[in-house]
Design a protein around this motif. Structure first.
Motif, PDB file in Angstrom:
ATOM      1  N   CYS A  66       1.610  51.054 -28.926  1.00 57.15           N
ATOM      2  CA  CYS A  66       1.024  52.613 -27.198  1.00 57.15           C
ATOM      3  C   CYS A  66      -0.379  51.493 -26.874  1.00 57.15           C
ATOM      4  N   VAL A  68      -3.158  51.109 -26.454  1.00 57.04           N
ATOM      5  CA  VAL A  68      -4.257  51.784 -26.576  1.00 57.04           C
ATOM      6  C   VAL A  68      -4.609  51.234 -27.893  1.00 57.04           C
ATOM      7  N   CYS A  69      -3.981  51.748 -29.081  1.00 54.45           N
ATOM      8  CA  CYS A  69      -4.284  51.562 -30.304  1.00 54.45           C
ATOM      9  C   CYS A  69      -3.307  50.168 -30.980  1.00 54.45           C
ATOM     10  N   CYS A  89       2.137  58.215 -28.383  1.00 55.64           N
ATOM     11  CA  CYS A  89       1.582  58.043 -29.557  1.00 55.64           C
ATOM     12  C   CYS A  89       1.008  59.148 -30.869  1.00 55.64           C
ATOM     13  N   ASN A  91      -1.583  58.937 -32.180  1.00 57.54           N
ATOM     14  CA  ASN A  91      -3.008  58.954 -32.240  1.00 57.54           C
ATOM     15  C   ASN A  91      -3.713  59.439 -31.254  1.00 57.54           C
ATOM     16  N   HIS A  93      -2.771  59.354 -27.277  1.00 57.47           N
ATOM     17  CA  HIS A  93      -3.772  58.258 -26.501  1.00 57.47           C
ATOM     18  C   HIS A  93      -2.815  58.535 -25.427  1.00 57.47           C
TER      19      HIS A  93
END
Ligand SMILES: [Zn+2]
Ligand SMILES: [Zn+2]
Length: 130
Positions: A66, A68-69, A89, A91, A93
């Motif tokens: 990902c 982002v994370c 993702c 999470n 995202h």
């Protein structure tokens, strides 16, 4: 944001309220959580595509991290007659589309040719979106 595949920096393209992060090196696209739904609004089969999404546990494709994370994303399948393997993702995202995959989804969603969103998408993706 950098491309999770080739690490080049991605370009943000704005389409109404949707921010499309596109990598011009590998043609991959990142959509934040919920943006695919927004993008497909107004298409004939967009909802069907959204509902068709299922986890794809047996995929042998290399995982993508990902942007982002940094967590390895989950493979998902989207589409009915033809399924496209995407990376999502966990999470929440967003979703990663390899080069050409979002174009296929847009084509499958079946916008009318005079649809405004479809016109924008053609400008962004060129003639790969039929
Ligand atoms: Zn890239
Ligand atoms: Zn993430």
């Amino acid at each position: 944001m950098n491309c999770p595949k080739c690490k080049d920096s991605m370009v943000v393209l704005e389409l109404k309220d949707v921010e499309i992060d596109k990598c011009f090196s590998c043609n991959g696209v990142w959509l934040d959580e919920g943006e695919l739904e927004q993008l497909l609004q107004g298409s004939k089969l967009g909802e069907e595509i959204i509902y068709s999404i299922i986890p794809h546990k047996k995929s042998k494709e290399k995982p993508v991290k990902c942007p982002v994370c940094g967590k390895k994303m989950t493979k998902i399948l989207a589409g009915r007659s033809e399924s496209i393997v995407l990376d999502k993702c966990e999470n929440e995202h967003g979703i990663w589309f390899d080069g050409g995959e979002l174009e296929k989804i847009i084509y499958m969603a079946d916008f009318g040719v005079d649809n405004e969103i479809y016109g924008y998408l053609r400008q962004i993706f060129g003639n790969k979106v039929k």
